[in-house]
Design a protein around this motif. Structure first.
Motif, PDB file in Angstrom:
ATOM      1  N   LYS A  99      33.485  37.854  39.991  1.00  0.00           N
ATOM      2  CA  LYS A  99      33.283  37.751  38.512  1.00  0.00           C
ATOM      3  C   LYS A  99      33.979  38.987  37.978  1.00  0.00           C
ATOM      4  O   LYS A  99      34.827  38.955  37.006  1.00  0.00           O
ATOM      5  N   LEU A 100      33.615  40.034  38.589  1.00  0.00           N
ATOM      6  CA  LEU A 100      34.063  41.473  37.876  1.00  0.00           C
ATOM      7  C   LEU A 100      35.862  41.577  38.040  1.00  0.00           C
ATOM      8  O   LEU A 100      36.423  42.077  37.196  1.00  0.00           O
ATOM      9  N   ALA A 101      36.008  41.078  39.258  1.00  0.00           N
ATOM     10  CA  ALA A 101      37.714  41.450  39.410  1.00  0.00           C
ATOM     11  C   ALA A 101      38.401  40.260  38.520  1.00  0.00           C
ATOM     12  O   ALA A 101      39.483  40.746  38.054  1.00  0.00           O
ATOM     13  N   VAL A 102      37.874  38.919  38.366  1.00  0.00           N
ATOM     14  CA  VAL A 102      38.324  38.123  37.278  1.00  0.00           C
ATOM     15  C   VAL A 102      38.549  38.797  36.066  1.00  0.00           C
ATOM     16  O   VAL A 102      39.355  38.746  35.224  1.00  0.00           O
ATOM     17  N   ALA A 103      37.337  39.423  35.437  1.00  0.00           N
ATOM     18  CA  ALA A 103      37.076  39.893  34.272  1.00  0.00           C
ATOM     19  C   ALA A 103      38.013  41.015  33.961  1.00  0.00           C
ATOM     20  O   ALA A 103      38.579  41.242  32.761  1.00  0.00           O
ATOM     21  N   MET A 104      38.339  41.861  35.044  1.00  0.00           N
ATOM     22  CA  MET A 104      38.984  43.226  34.837  1.00  0.00           C
ATOM     23  C   MET A 104      40.699  43.204  35.122  1.00  0.00           C
ATOM     24  O   MET A 104      41.357  43.725  34.704  1.00  0.00           O
ATOM     25  N   LEU A 105      40.875  42.108  36.164  1.00  0.00           N
ATOM     26  CA  LEU A 105      42.220  41.803  36.723  1.00  0.00           C
ATOM     27  C   LEU A 105      43.008  40.583  36.106  1.00  0.00           C
ATOM     28  O   LEU A 105      43.974  40.603  36.413  1.00  0.00           O
ATOM     29  N   GLY A 106      42.065  39.561  35.899  1.00  0.00           N
ATOM     30  CA  GLY A 106      42.629  38.226  35.347  1.00  0.00           C
ATOM     31  C   GLY A 106      42.468  37.219  36.333  1.00  0.00           C
ATOM     32  O   GLY A 106      42.222  37.475  37.724  1.00  0.00           O
ATOM     33  N   GLU A 107      42.764  35.977  36.155  1.00  0.00           N
ATOM     34  CA  GLU A 107      42.322  34.614  36.968  1.00  0.00           C
ATOM     35  C   GLU A 107      43.766  34.686  37.694  1.00  0.00           C
ATOM     36  O   GLU A 107      44.661  35.260  37.424  1.00  0.00           O
ATOM     37  N   THR A 108      43.508  34.211  38.964  1.00  0.00           N
ATOM     38  CA  THR A 108      44.594  34.160  40.027  1.00  0.00           C
ATOM     39  C   THR A 108      44.360  33.540  41.185  1.00  0.00           C
ATOM     40  O   THR A 108      43.074  32.868  41.439  1.00  0.00           O
ATOM     41  N   ASP A 177      55.176  34.045  39.327  1.00  0.00           N
ATOM     42  CA  ASP A 177      54.133  33.616  38.405  1.00  0.00           C
ATOM     43  C   ASP A 177      52.787  34.279  38.587  1.00  0.00           C
ATOM     44  O   ASP A 177      51.715  33.784  37.664  1.00  0.00           O
ATOM     45  N   LEU A 178      52.561  34.959  39.589  1.00  0.00           N
ATOM     46  CA  LEU A 178      51.473  35.681  39.852  1.00  0.00           C
ATOM     47  C   LEU A 178      51.109  36.695  38.811  1.00  0.00           C
ATOM     48  O   LEU A 178      52.086  37.290  38.440  1.00  0.00           O
ATOM     49  N   PRO A 179      49.781  36.945  38.364  1.00  0.00           N
ATOM     50  CA  PRO A 179      49.587  37.976  37.431  1.00  0.00           C
ATOM     51  C   PRO A 179      49.956  39.267  37.834  1.00  0.00           C
ATOM     52  O   PRO A 179      49.444  39.710  38.969  1.00  0.00           O
ATOM     53  N   PRO A 180      50.641  40.179  37.070  1.00  0.00           N
ATOM     54  CA  PRO A 180      50.924  41.592  37.306  1.00  0.00           C
ATOM     55  C   PRO A 180      49.928  42.404  37.237  1.00  0.00           C
ATOM     56  O   PRO A 180      49.355  42.243  36.212  1.00  0.00           O
ATOM     57  N   ILE A 181      49.504  43.334  38.009  1.00  0.00           N
ATOM     58  CA  ILE A 181      48.468  44.269  37.780  1.00  0.00           C
ATOM     59  C   ILE A 181      48.884  45.735  38.046  1.00  0.00           C
ATOM     60  O   ILE A 181      49.678  45.940  39.090  1.00  0.00           O
ATOM     61  N   THR A 182      48.587  46.629  37.326  1.00  0.00           N
ATOM     62  CA  THR A 182      49.119  48.050  37.282  1.00  0.00           C
ATOM     63  C   THR A 182      48.066  48.736  38.525  1.00  0.00           C
ATOM     64  O   THR A 182      46.890  48.372  38.647  1.00  0.00           O
ATOM     65  N   GLU A 183      48.230  49.872  38.730  1.00  0.00           N
ATOM     66  CA  GLU A 183      47.467  50.658  39.810  1.00  0.00           C
ATOM     67  C   GLU A 183      46.385  51.142  38.917  1.00  0.00           C
ATOM     68  O   GLU A 183      45.217  51.454  39.493  1.00  0.00           O
ATOM     69  N   ALA A 184      46.553  51.679  37.803  1.00  0.00           N
ATOM     70  CA  ALA A 184      45.465  52.107  36.902  1.00  0.00           C
ATOM     71  C   ALA A 184      44.239  51.077  36.834  1.00  0.00           C
ATOM     72  O   ALA A 184      43.104  51.208  36.738  1.00  0.00           O
ATOM     73  N   ALA A 185      44.794  49.763  36.554  1.00  0.00           N
ATOM     74  CA  ALA A 185      43.902  48.812  36.592  1.00  0.00           C
ATOM     75  C   ALA A 185      42.916  48.360  37.793  1.00  0.00           C
ATOM     76  O   ALA A 185      41.775  48.448  37.918  1.00  0.00           O
ATOM     77  N   LEU A 186      43.592  48.623  38.953  1.00  0.00           N
ATOM     78  CA  LEU A 186      43.180  48.727  40.257  1.00  0.00           C
ATOM     79  C   LEU A 186      42.004  49.687  40.613  1.00  0.00           C
ATOM     80  O   LEU A 186      40.983  49.577  41.123  1.00  0.00           O
ATOM     81  N   SER A 187      42.491  50.900  39.980  1.00  0.00           N
ATOM     82  CA  SER A 187      41.630  52.027  40.263  1.00  0.00           C
ATOM     83  C   SER A 187      40.461  51.671  39.499  1.00  0.00           C
ATOM     84  O   SER A 187      39.124  52.144  39.825  1.00  0.00           O
ATOM     85  N   ALA A 188      40.423  51.273  38.119  1.00  0.00           N
ATOM     86  CA  ALA A 188      39.273  50.990  37.401  1.00  0.00           C
ATOM     87  C   ALA A 188      38.355  50.181  37.949  1.00  0.00           C
ATOM     88  O   ALA A 188      37.272  50.355  37.939  1.00  0.00           O
ATOM     89  N   PHE A 189      39.079  49.080  38.642  1.00  0.00           N
ATOM     90  CA  PHE A 189      38.122  48.115  39.286  1.00  0.00           C
ATOM     91  C   PHE A 189      37.464  48.455  40.557  1.00  0.00           C
ATOM     92  O   PHE A 189      36.286  48.428  40.744  1.00  0.00           O
ATOM     93  N   LEU A 190      38.334  49.391  41.284  1.00  0.00           N
ATOM     94  CA  LEU A 190      37.438  49.877  42.541  1.00  0.00           C
ATOM     95  C   LEU A 190      36.736  50.990  42.048  1.00  0.00           C
ATOM     96  O   LEU A 190      35.364  51.032  42.724  1.00  0.00           O
ATOM     97  N   GLU A 191      36.408  51.534  41.139  1.00  0.00           N
ATOM     98  CA  GLU A 191      35.419  52.556  40.709  1.00  0.00           C
ATOM     99  C   GLU A 191      34.368  51.756  40.235  1.00  0.00           C
ATOM    100  O   GLU A 191      33.130  52.020  40.700  1.00  0.00           O
ATOM    101  N   ALA A 192      34.552  50.824  39.355  1.00  0.00           N
ATOM    102  CA  ALA A 192      33.458  49.868  39.163  1.00  0.00           C
ATOM    103  C   ALA A 192      32.485  49.049  40.241  1.00  0.00           C
ATOM    104  O   ALA A 192      31.508  49.063  40.385  1.00  0.00           O
ATOM    105  N   ALA A 193      33.638  48.777  41.050  1.00  0.00           N
ATOM    106  CA  ALA A 193      32.991  47.826  42.286  1.00  0.00           C
ATOM    107  C   ALA A 193      32.217  48.845  43.277  1.00  0.00           C
ATOM    108  O   ALA A 193      31.218  48.528  43.832  1.00  0.00           O
ATOM    109  N   GLY A 194      32.594  50.276  43.507  1.00  0.00           N
ATOM    110  CA  GLY A 194      32.410  51.183  44.000  1.00  0.00           C
ATOM    111  C   GLY A 194      30.884  51.385  43.946  1.00  0.00           C
ATOM    112  O   GLY A 194      29.739  51.655  44.740  1.00  0.00           O
ATOM    113  N   GLY A 195      30.511  51.493  42.477  1.00  0.00           N
ATOM    114  CA  GLY A 195      29.051  51.449  42.192  1.00  0.00           C
ATOM    115  C   GLY A 195      28.149  50.340  42.504  1.00  0.00           C
ATOM    116  O   GLY A 195      26.919  50.604  42.713  1.00  0.00           O
ATOM    117  N   MET A 196      28.880  49.299  42.696  1.00  0.00           N
ATOM    118  CA  MET A 196      27.936  47.900  43.074  1.00  0.00           C
ATOM    119  C   MET A 196      27.735  47.730  44.518  1.00  0.00           C
ATOM    120  O   MET A 196      26.775  47.540  44.652  1.00  0.00           O
TER     121      MET A 196
END
Length: 627
Positions: A99-108, A177-196
């Motif tokens: 759910k966190l990945a979908v919320a931060m990076l988008g449906e895919t 048609d895949l959603p594009p994501i930036t490295e900054a968005a990925l880093s933010a997701f990994l930071e949040a996921a790392g705490g979990m």
């Protein structure tokens, strides 16, 4: 495979057609050895030493040549892709990370399998062909696959089950048609996921260790939000640095939102470390966090964080609002009106006719002290025993779970004993009426607005026809006046309904007599019952009230007519006496005045004091004969 039955691998023609479709959609397929291969990593290992170069040919080698019988699994080269692989075995944690990945990076498009909660989400790199990222902790591993790597997308997992996709197979979705994501968005997701997962995101080394050392001094207000929502909000809020007021304000909001928990500290500390000017200090974070409990209670909290997240990213959503878990089946599709009309749907049964249907929801609300728990216990007992109560009749005994949040255990016992004696009938088996009283447990019950609380009720309600929640304010910590605050409880009620379980909610009325807080809770309810004291009510009368149906879905006419109910306690137990409002006590007194009855006779018939009768008689003689 330890006796596991392995499904048949796809035939070679089907494999060739799949790989051709993948190439046509813009992907570079990779042949992968079958799960019965005798070499290393069967089912996952690409065929051939130079498989990357072969996949980079136009067309890829496995498209231009027939497939090998021993390599019928198919992988995808990740050059220019970002495949987020959540390798976490704990089901709840895996679903929350999804759910966190979908919320931060988008449906895919998402790959999964039926025997695990592990998932892989496929995105397109916004720029270039970045390499691998990862975060690893005690809770599992999260990898972001990139240049020179591949993931198996089609075929059999080594456990023997087929891989599956949601919402649609990857070969039907063009790469562009895949959603594009930036490295900054990925880093933010990994930071949040790392705490979990208790890991260290590569962009913020050491933060998880520092967070674990932070003391936990809880907020007096208790947590006001799901920690996952808070973590996701912080990941979306930018941190330009060199703004002490903003830094402290966001820290205090996080502390209030998470009740000063270690998870909250980890999330805020990770946000602080993203300061673009590099002034982050772990020691300063720890010192500030330890001091936040001395700040006076205020308005700042989870709502402030969510507001800032939406300001920074208008499309941001709380993970708790995302109802799609790891895919477990095909994506829902609409049905036609003709199909709906042709369905053989069994009629809806009733738990307590006419106002409590099967797989339905109802609410009783009233001011404090009017007798709400007497009512909820009576309804619960009637449903469990298959008898009548308060103008409702149970056609047959059904299983009931009664969840009580505030009643002393001895009082609950006394009231149940009186009701059982008064109804004169017992449930057919002991498990037909079960109780979950907060007063029975040293630490009470978990907050029903939290994931733990919802999970407990969903687990214990298995096989129950009715769950009674008495009452909302004692069982759930949420902001009653905010529509969004009601959402976790609404999700619980709807989840129970989908399982075939009805819910009876017990709630307080506000100072104006209406239900307390947001009216949004009525939207999903079948029945709303308001209890009001009569104008002539006296405290010596005990539980006496007027019963009004404010919402009556599925019944009308006499079934929905208001009535007056009085609880009478005696050696024979508790018994409800019900009269239509047209024959209320005052109306009965007027009738008896006209017949010449004596005040003492009227007081006895109406169960009121003679003083009340004399007051009514004065009104009657002043011209109130038609009242």
């Amino acid at each position: 495979m330890d006796g596991t039955t392995i499904p048949a691998a796809p035939n070679l023609d089907a494999v060739a057609e799949l790989r051709a479709r993948l190439w046509e959609a813009g992907y570079r397929p990779v042949p992968v050895y079958n799960i019965d291969h005798t070499g290393a990593s069967p089912g996952k290992r690409p065929m051939g030493d130079g498989w990357q170069n072969t996949a980079r040919q136009d067309p890829p080698g496995c498209v231009s040549r027939p497939p090998e019988r021993g390599a019928r699994n198919t992988g995808i080269l990740c050059d220019g892709l970002r495949a987020v692989d959540i390798d976490v075995d704990d089901p709840d944690l895996a679903d929350r990370l999804h759910k966190l990945a979908v919320a931060m990076l988008g449906e895919t498009p998402t790959r999964s399998r039926s025997n695990s909660h592990r998932v892989l989400l496929v995105y397109r790199a916004a720029e270039g062909k970045p390499g691998k990222l990862q975060v690893k902790g005690d809770g599992g591993l999260i990898e972001v696959l990139g240049y020179g790597q591949q993931f198996v997308g089609f075929g059999l997992h080594p456990s023997g089950v087929p891989l599956q996709w949601s919402p649609s197979p990857l070969d039907t979705i063009p790469r562009a048609d895949l959603p594009p994501i930036t490295e900054a968005a990925l880093s933010a997701f990994l930071e949040a996921a790392g705490g979990m997962i208790g890991g260290e995101a590569s962009a913020v080394p050491g933060e998880a260790t520092e967070a674990a050392e932070a003391p936990h001094i809880p907020s007096a207000l208790g947590p006001s939000a799901d920690p996952l929502d808070v973590t996701a909000a912080l990941a979306a809020i930018p941190n330009p640095g060199r703004n002490w007021d903003r830094w402290s304000r966001i820290g205090l909001a996080t502390w209030h939102a998470t009740s000063g928990s270690p998870e909250g500290f980890a999330a805020w500390s990770a946000w602080s470390a993203r300061a673009t000017d590099g002034i982050h200090s772990p020691a300063s974070c720890r010192t500030a966090w330890e001091g936040f409990h001395r700040s006076p209670p205020g308005e700042i909290g989870a709502g402030s964080l969510f507001h800032m997240a939406r300001e920074a990213l208008p499309s941001w959503r709380k993970p708790s609002e995302i109802t799609r878990n790891a895919p477990k089946g095909p994506r829902p599709k609409p049905i036609t009106a003709a199909d709906l009309l042709a369905m053989d749907i069994p009629p809806r049964r009733m738990l307590l006719r006419p106002y409590l249907p099967e797989a339905g929801s109802a609410m009783v609300y009233a001011p404090r002290g009017i007798g709400k728990t007497w009512i909820s216990l009576s309804i619960a007992y009637a449903v469990a025993a298959g008898c009548e109560a308060l103008q409702g009749r149970a056609p047959e005994p059904r299983r009931v779970l009664f969840v009580d949040g505030e009643m002393p255990l001895v009082t609950l016992q006394e009231r149940l004993a009186a009701i059982a004696l008064g109804m004169g009938r017992e449930p057919p088996a002991a498990d037909y009426l079960q109780f979950l009283p907060a007063d029975h447990f040293r630490d009470g019950l978990p907050d029903l607005a939290s994931p733990d609380g919802r999970g407990l009720i969903e687990e214990l309600s298995d096989g129950m026809a009715l769950v009674v929640l008495d009452n909302l304010s004692s069982l759930a910590r949420y902001k009653e006046n905010e529509a969004d605050g009601w959402q976790p409880l609404q999700d619980l009620v709807l989840s129970l309904r989908r399982r075939g379980t009805s819910t009876l909610l017990v709630h307080h009325a506000g100072k104006g007599g209406q239900q307390r807080g947001t009216s949004r809770r009525e939207d999903i309810l079948d029945t709303v019952i308001a209890l009001r004291r009569p104008e002539e009510y006296e405290a010596t009368e005990g539980a006496r009230f007027h019963w009004h149906f404010e919402k009556a879905r599925g019944f009308q006419g006499e079934d929905a007519a208001p009535f007056e109910a009085t609880l009478r306690l005696s050696d024979a137990g508790a018994a409800w006496h019900v009269t239509p409002l047209a024959k209320s006590k005052q109306a009965l007194a007027w009738e008896m005045f006209g017949q010449g009855a004596k005040p003492a006779e009227i007081a006895t018939a109406c169960n009121v004091s003679t003083a009340t009768v004399y007051r009514w008689k004065a009104d009657y003689e002043k011209g109130g004969r038609d009242a």
